[in-house]
Design a protein around this motif. Sequence first.
Motif, mmCIF file in Angstrom:
data_model
loop_
_atom_site.group_PDB
_atom_site.id
_atom_site.type_symbol
_atom_site.label_atom_id
_atom_site.label_comp_id
_atom_site.label_asym_id
_atom_site.label_seq_id
_atom_site.Cartn_x
_atom_site.Cartn_y
_atom_site.Cartn_z
ATOM 1 N N UNK A 154 0.867 -1.174 0.147
ATOM 2 C CA UNK A 154 0.066 0.063 -0.055
ATOM 3 C C UNK A 154 0.953 1.416 -0.107
ATOM 4 N N UNK A 155 1.964 1.219 0.824
ATOM 5 C CA UNK A 155 2.979 2.405 0.560
ATOM 6 C C UNK A 155 3.559 2.644 -0.544
ATOM 7 N N UNK A 156 3.949 1.817 -1.076
ATOM 8 C CA UNK A 156 4.710 1.929 -2.371
ATOM 9 C C UNK A 156 3.624 1.985 -3.743
ATOM 10 N N UNK A 157 2.467 1.523 -3.569
ATOM 11 C CA UNK A 157 1.294 1.911 -4.435
ATOM 12 C C UNK A 157 1.243 3.385 -4.429
ATOM 13 N N UNK A 158 1.102 4.053 -3.098
ATOM 14 C CA UNK A 158 0.638 5.503 -2.996
ATOM 15 C C UNK A 158 1.446 6.214 -3.574
ATOM 16 N N UNK A 159 2.752 5.850 -3.112
ATOM 17 C CA UNK A 159 4.049 6.719 -3.929
ATOM 18 C C UNK A 159 3.927 6.635 -5.316
ATOM 19 N N UNK A 160 3.900 5.345 -6.157
ATOM 20 C CA UNK A 160 3.826 5.242 -7.512
ATOM 21 C C UNK A 160 2.687 6.039 -8.088
ATOM 22 N N UNK A 161 1.324 6.091 -7.182
ATOM 23 C CA UNK A 161 0.317 6.729 -8.005
ATOM 24 C C UNK A 161 0.488 8.231 -7.705
ATOM 25 N N UNK A 162 1.246 8.826 -6.778
ATOM 26 C CA UNK A 162 1.511 10.121 -6.605
ATOM 27 C C UNK A 162 2.521 10.740 -7.685
#
Length: 281
Positions: free
Chosen positions: A111-119
């Motif tokens: 979830x953490x890395x997904x959110x950074x990718x999306x940002x």
Amino acid sequence: MILVTAATAPVGRSIVEQLTAAGRPVRALTREPAKAGLPEAAELVAGDLNDPVSVRQALTGVSTVFLLAVVPGFTPNFLAAAKEAGVRRIVFQSSASVDDLAGTQPHQVAAFHHDVEQAIRNSGLEFTFLRLELSAANALQWAFDVPAQVKAGDVVRGPYAAAAGAPIHPADFAAIAIEALTDDAHAGRTYTVTGPESLTHEEQITLLGEAIGRPLRYEEMSPEAAREAMGPFAPADVLLDDWARHLDRPAPVTDTILELTGHPGRSFAQWASDHRADFTA
């Protein structure tokens, strides 16, 4: 100019070393430049991702960034400063646990890395995502402080002796990152990254023993005991679940190292030999 964040972490350090050896300009972001021990040819900048002022200073004149994110909530300020500085592309060390099709990510690491990718995607900046398989992160070494155990004796205690991983040599990950940082052909691409071979925990410790000239033995702990013994910053449930999934099957192995760099990945035995000093008193 290339900016390397987390420049004293194994991958960041190797990126800086390889770039300076090639005569490429590189700036290293680190909390304590005086203690960094990085090549003199690198430009060192004090700061971290949670400090917007130091981030803006570090990004001045930068075209591409290697980003290793370990702090929550940094992305809005970081990406705004990157756009203001004229950064073209961010090469982000992400996690292969990210599920692009899932409504909810499988665990907190994903979830953490997904959110950074999306940002990063939403920022409009160019990007390359290097998704490291959890089983390739050599987590046993740091989650159970294997160097300290080996310095204390010939027994390494940890969970799941038969759990398979494919550890990647930091120099290989760094070489992949450098390709992504310096070649526009990798813009917009996502790569899954592993080491070149699947090895169990027990096999890894045997190879480590051969590298340092001692007969090391792996002693299996119960998952419950392992959870208690794990380092305070390790995502215990995530790691234990991943190791349990690889008890009866090999760890995934990709050819990303060969594809991007043109050379095969270094073996775990090579990693152990290169890091022999970390395991000797």
